[in-house]
Design a protein around this motif. Structure first.
Motif, short mmCIF file in Angstrom:
data_model
loop_
_atom_site.label_atom_id
_atom_site.label_comp_id
_atom_site.label_asym_id
_atom_site.label_seq_id
_atom_site.Cartn_x
_atom_site.Cartn_y
_atom_site.Cartn_z
N GLN A 282 -53.31 -45.34 73.16
CA GLN A 282 -54.00 -45.21 74.45
C GLN A 282 -55.02 -46.31 74.64
O GLN A 282 -55.17 -46.85 75.74
CB GLN A 282 -54.68 -43.84 74.53
CG GLN A 282 -53.70 -42.68 74.65
CD GLN A 282 -54.41 -41.34 74.63
OE1 GLN A 282 -55.59 -41.24 74.30
NE2 GLN A 282 -53.69 -40.29 74.98
N LYS B 126 -60.60 -34.36 72.34
CA LYS B 126 -59.65 -35.28 71.71
C LYS B 126 -60.07 -36.73 71.95
O LYS B 126 -60.32 -37.13 73.06
CB LYS B 126 -58.25 -35.04 72.26
CG LYS B 126 -57.68 -33.68 71.91
CD LYS B 126 -56.28 -33.53 72.45
CE LYS B 126 -55.69 -32.17 72.11
NZ LYS B 126 -54.32 -32.02 72.65
N SER C 218 -56.17 -42.11 71.34
CA SER C 218 -55.44 -42.68 70.23
C SER C 218 -55.46 -44.20 70.32
O SER C 218 -55.88 -44.79 71.32
CB SER C 218 -54.00 -42.17 70.22
OG SER C 218 -53.33 -42.60 71.41
N LYS C 219 -54.97 -44.84 69.25
CA LYS C 219 -54.92 -46.31 69.25
C LYS C 219 -53.97 -46.82 70.33
O LYS C 219 -54.23 -47.84 70.97
CB LYS C 219 -54.46 -46.80 67.87
CG LYS C 219 -55.49 -46.54 66.77
CD LYS C 219 -54.99 -47.11 65.45
CE LYS C 219 -56.02 -46.89 64.34
NZ LYS C 219 -55.54 -47.42 63.04
#
Length: 392
Positions: A185, A179, A182-183
């Motif tokens: 994160q 994975k 994300s933005k």
């Protein structure tokens, strides 16, 4: 054809159409009512075919979930925490922290702000430690590559493999984490990195400026307490520091938890001030403020027991009488202040007072007996002071 003939004709037509519409019913009835022997066999054959339609999906989901949980536990047990796992844990902790702050309410903004700062600082520190581990792993990999074939080829290969796993974010033994962050994160990671850099710059600036007023005052206070074989015991700076320090002293004397927590001590002080209004009104009543003496006294007591308002000498005097203890306060540049001297035989509660603590102004800490090396150092300092006094 007469009317009777016409009616009979129409009845015959209706009967014929009605029989045609209902004709299929007798042919379908036997299909719906098979014999007992034929009915039991299809039921047995059809039931297994319909049952597995739903469970395989649920079972697959359950298997996937259990595999992921077991993988996490194994990864955490076998190797260090990866960047992805660390950021996920930070996200969970931030969510739990927000709920905890909401429960604290608006009356505990200072405590909530302090908890938020501690959480952000810890997250920044963990990310910084992770960066340092990754940098160390990369350096080890470069050294192993530069060494080339030698007698320690096996060790170099192992170090290079470990560095590759660390840099790619793979937990040892836990499998690859495919994975991508994300933005959100990435934003949190960038914010934590910026916060860590800001704290580092602040620390460097403070080091360049020299010791702060707080550090200097604490050093002088330690020198004052050292001959008494006492040390500073830090108390949380949340507006209740005076009462928490008294609570800590009661706990040390009892050898267990205090019979009164800081909120109960606030209520005791307020009740004593109300019942001895004549002793406290001269210090509370202000002619320039609104309300009469009793109104101002009641407002003062209500704030004392219902908020995180700071306490001072009035509250310490009230607590000394309620608890029937002598209270002694140490501070730099002045002799110790004692309250409730008539109760000295029952015990002494010792506090220390700082003017420049935490950038907030006044603050109370508790004290505790020095042990081990601290006590020996205090005795040595006391001996040096006595020798200097004799020489003078």
């Amino acid at each position: 054809m007469g009317r009777k003939g016409m009616k009979s004709f129409l009845k015959g037509v209706h009967k014929q159409h009605g029989s045609d519409d209902e004709a299929p019913a007798p042919s379908e009835a036997p299909a719906e009512q098979p014999s007992t022997t034929s009915q039991s066999k299809p039921a047995a054959s059809q039931q297994p075919a319909a049952a597995p339609a739903q469970p395989p999906k649920a079972a697959a989901k359950a298997d996937d979930g259990s595999d992921e949980e077991s993988g996490d536990e194994e990864g955490g047990a076998k190797g260090p925490e990866t960047r992805g796992k660390l950021l996920q844990r930070h996200k969970r902790e931030l969510t739990a922290h927000k709920k905890a702050v909401q429960k604290l309410g608006s009356k505990k903004k200072d405590e909530a702000a302090k908890l938020t700062a501690e959480l952000e600082a810890r997250h920044a520190r963990e990310l910084k430690e992770l960066d340092e581990r990754e940098a160390a792993a990369a350096a080890a990999a470069q050294e192993a590559t530069a060494a080339g074939p030698s007698g320690s080829d096996v060790a170099a290969a192992a170090a290079a493999g470990a560095a590759a796993e660390q840099l790619s974010g793979i937990a040892l033994g836990a499998g690859a984490d495919h994975k991508k962050p994300s933005k959100a994160q990435k934003r949190r990671e960038k914010h934590a990195q910026q916060e860590a850099e800001r704290e580092q710059r602040i620390a460097e600036e403070q080091a360049a400026l020299g010791p702060s007023d707080k550090a200097l005052e604490e050093d002088r206070l330690r020198e004052l307490l050292a001959p008494l074989r006492l040390g500073i015991r830090e108390i949380r700076a949340d507006g209740h520091c005076l009462y928490r320090a008294v609570e800590d002293q009661l706990s040390q004397q009892a050898g267990a938890s205090s019979p009164h927590d800081h909120l109960a001590l606030r209520r005791l002080a307020a009740a004593h001030i109300r019942s001895h209004a004549d002793d406290f009104l001269p210090f509370i009543f202000d002619e320039d403020s609104e309300g009469g003496p009793q109104e101002q006294l009641e407002a003062y007591c209500a704030e004392l027991e219902g908020t995180a308002a700071w306490g001072g000498q009035l509250e310490l005097g009230a607590l000394a009488q309620v608890l029937k203890r002598q209270i002694k306060v140490y501070a730099c540049g002045m002799p110790p202040v004692t309250l409730g001297d008539e109760h000295a035989a029952a015990g002494v509660l010792q506090l220390c007072y700082l003017r420049h603590a935490f950038g907030l102004g006044e603050h109370y800490n508790s004290v505790q007996p020095l042990q081990g090396a601290g006590a020996a150092e205090a005795e040595a300092e006391a001996g040096v002071d006595a020798a200097e006094a004799g020489a003078a």
